[in-house]
Design an enzyme around this catalytic site. Structure first.
Site, PDB file in Angstrom:
ATOM      1  N   LEU A 153     -31.072  24.092  31.598  1.00 58.27           N
ATOM      2  CA  LEU A 153     -30.840  25.667  30.852  1.00 58.27           C
ATOM      3  C   LEU A 153     -31.728  26.250  31.801  1.00 58.27           C
ATOM      4  O   LEU A 153     -32.688  25.907  32.354  1.00 58.27           O
ATOM      5  CB  LEU A 153     -31.250  25.538  29.586  1.00 58.27           C
ATOM      6  CG  LEU A 153     -30.407  25.240  28.510  1.00 58.27           C
ATOM      7  CD1 LEU A 153     -30.997  25.536  27.059  1.00 58.27           C
ATOM      8  CD2 LEU A 153     -29.001  26.042  28.480  1.00 58.27           C
ATOM      9  N   ASP A 154     -31.533  27.465  32.273  1.00 57.26           N
ATOM     10  CA  ASP A 154     -32.307  28.346  33.212  1.00 57.26           C
ATOM     11  C   ASP A 154     -33.734  28.543  32.562  1.00 57.26           C
ATOM     12  O   ASP A 154     -34.077  28.490  31.269  1.00 57.26           O
ATOM     13  CB  ASP A 154     -31.681  29.688  33.306  1.00 57.26           C
ATOM     14  CG  ASP A 154     -30.325  29.381  34.227  1.00 57.26           C
ATOM     15  OD1 ASP A 154     -30.057  28.249  35.024  1.00 57.26           O
ATOM     16  OD2 ASP A 154     -29.655  30.271  34.163  1.00 57.26           O
ATOM     17  N   PHE A 155     -34.644  29.127  33.550  1.00 54.27           N
ATOM     18  CA  PHE A 155     -36.046  29.347  33.071  1.00 54.27           C
ATOM     19  C   PHE A 155     -35.930  30.262  31.938  1.00 54.27           C
ATOM     20  O   PHE A 155     -36.901  30.529  30.837  1.00 54.27           O
ATOM     21  CB  PHE A 155     -36.739  29.425  34.463  1.00 54.27           C
ATOM     22  CG  PHE A 155     -38.220  30.007  34.078  1.00 54.27           C
ATOM     23  CD1 PHE A 155     -39.134  28.896  33.776  1.00 54.27           C
ATOM     24  CD2 PHE A 155     -38.714  31.343  33.736  1.00 54.27           C
ATOM     25  CE1 PHE A 155     -40.513  29.139  33.284  1.00 54.27           C
ATOM     26  CE2 PHE A 155     -40.042  31.397  33.700  1.00 54.27           C
ATOM     27  CZ  PHE A 155     -40.916  30.477  33.386  1.00 54.27           C
TER      28      PHE A 155
END
Length: 384
Positions: free
Chosen positions: A219-221
């Site tokens: 998952l992205d930041f």
């Protein structure tokens, strides 16, 4: 003085044992009126039953004609025990004796007898995922019995496997995998090493005595929501490989409103830098202004794919949250920064393994609500 005759010397005759003397007797030598008690039966196989200790003396009669007392039974004496032969032979290997913990569980593995592929065994041990192990084999970081490993090589219980020169303890057993459900908040990176020193999701997870946690996808930041971890590399590969096409579901908040033409292009397919992409489902969840939500599903896990698809039609994603991965949904009571362990029967079902047999106590424990955990990042501890 008389002279002895000159006769050749002969070795002295050996005395026959009592058993041989008994066999040499002629059964016809006994009289019809009297019976020789020391004689053996006149049969061809009489020598098989002959007692090498010779004839036994008759026991003297007891005073008063009382019967002989029975020998007392001694507990624990294998010689006098009626099933002493079983104690002498022992229990057969394979576990016919079942203890209290028999019937399944994480610590009741099933032994695998046939050799398995190198990447599969290391993945099951939690060393890394299959893809990472294949990359390590090509790079020459893995050796088997002192020789460089090769792709597709099979290993058995007698092989010694080293990764970067370190011996890996392998057990050719099939255990139930462990799966963690984590609600990732924004501001955490799904990586063990970050050059910028940002907090990672692995800092909140419990420590493992053997192996390590593997993140199922990323998952992205700035993306929150459901994130799965497992200690079984084979299961991680099954959940992430594109050929299985496991569906991911996201809740998306965008700036602006999506018109019909844009929605049609997103569901039929648009072209991105790394190939075509499309949503399997695009549903309007309502909202006004900058708080308009949509529900989308996708069968791929490319980097920032959902955000890039909306950007391709001129819209900006202001909030992105994953709510489902395959058949696993994000529990409503699992808040941000909290994790819970999936029950063992559900973890086995996710991996396609038979459910372990559980005792009554384990069944009662499984009916209880799953415990939720909230942990703080561990300072100064390198995540595993």
């Amino acid at each position: 003085m008389s002279r002895k005759p000159n006769r050749p010397l002969r070795p002295p005759l050996k005395k026959k044992s009592d058993a041989i003397e008994i066999l040499d007797r002629d059964p016809r030598a006994s009289h019809s009126g009297s019976r020789d008690e020391d004689a053996q039966p006149s049969r061809k196989d009489a020598h098989l039953n002959a007692d090498p200790r010779g004839p036994r003396a008759p026991r003297p009669p007891r005073a008063g004609g009382a019967p002989a007392p029975r020998r007392p039974r001694i507990e624990g004496d294998p010689v006098r025990h009626p099933d002493a032969h079983r104690s002498a032979l022992g229990q057969p290997e394979g576990g016919e004796r079942r203890g209290r913990s028999a019937g399944g569980g994480r610590n009741a593995p099933t032994t695998l007898t046939e050799p398995e592929r190198l990447q599969k065994v290391l993945a099951q041990a939690g060393v890394a995922s299959r893809r990472e192990i294949e990359e390590w084999v090509v790079a020459g970081r893995i050796s088997v019995n002192g020789l460089p490993a090769s792709l597709g090589q099979k290993i058995g219980p007698g092989d010694r496997v080293k990764v970067n020169g370190k011996l890996i303890p392998l057990r050719f057993t099939q255990r139930s995998p462990r799966v963690l459900i984590y609600h990732k908040p924004e501001g955490e990176i799904v990586s063990r090493d970050d050059p910028e020193g940002r907090p990672t999701v692995f800092e909140r997870l419990p420590l493992l005595r053997k192996g390590r946690w593997l993140a199922v996808g990323r998952l992205d930041f700035n993306t929150s929501g459901l994130l799965l971890f497992t200690n079984d590399g084979d299961l991680a590969n099954k959940l992430m490989h594109p050929r299985y096409e496991l569906e991911r579901e996201y809740a998306v908040r965008i700036l602006g409103e999506l018109n019909e033409e844009q929605a049609k292009s997103l569901t039929e397919g648009i072209q991105l830098e790394d190939g075509p992409a499309k949503f399997n489902l695009l549903r309007d969840e309502g909202g006004e202004g900058a708080n308009h939500w949509y529900r989308v599903t996708i069968s791929e896990g490319r980097n920032r794919e959902v955000r890039r698809m909306f950007e391709a039609v001129g819209l900006t994603v202001s909030r992105l949250m994953r709510v489902r991965y395959g058949s696993v949904e994000l529990p409503a009571r699992l808040k941000r920064g909290m994790w819970m362990e999936m029950p063992e029967p559900e973890a086995c079902a996710l991996a396609g393994l038979p459910a372990p047999q559980q005792s009554r106590q384990q069944d009662e424990r499984a009916k209880r609500p799953v415990k939720l955990h909230r942990t703080q990042p561990r300072a100064g501890v390198k995540p595993r």
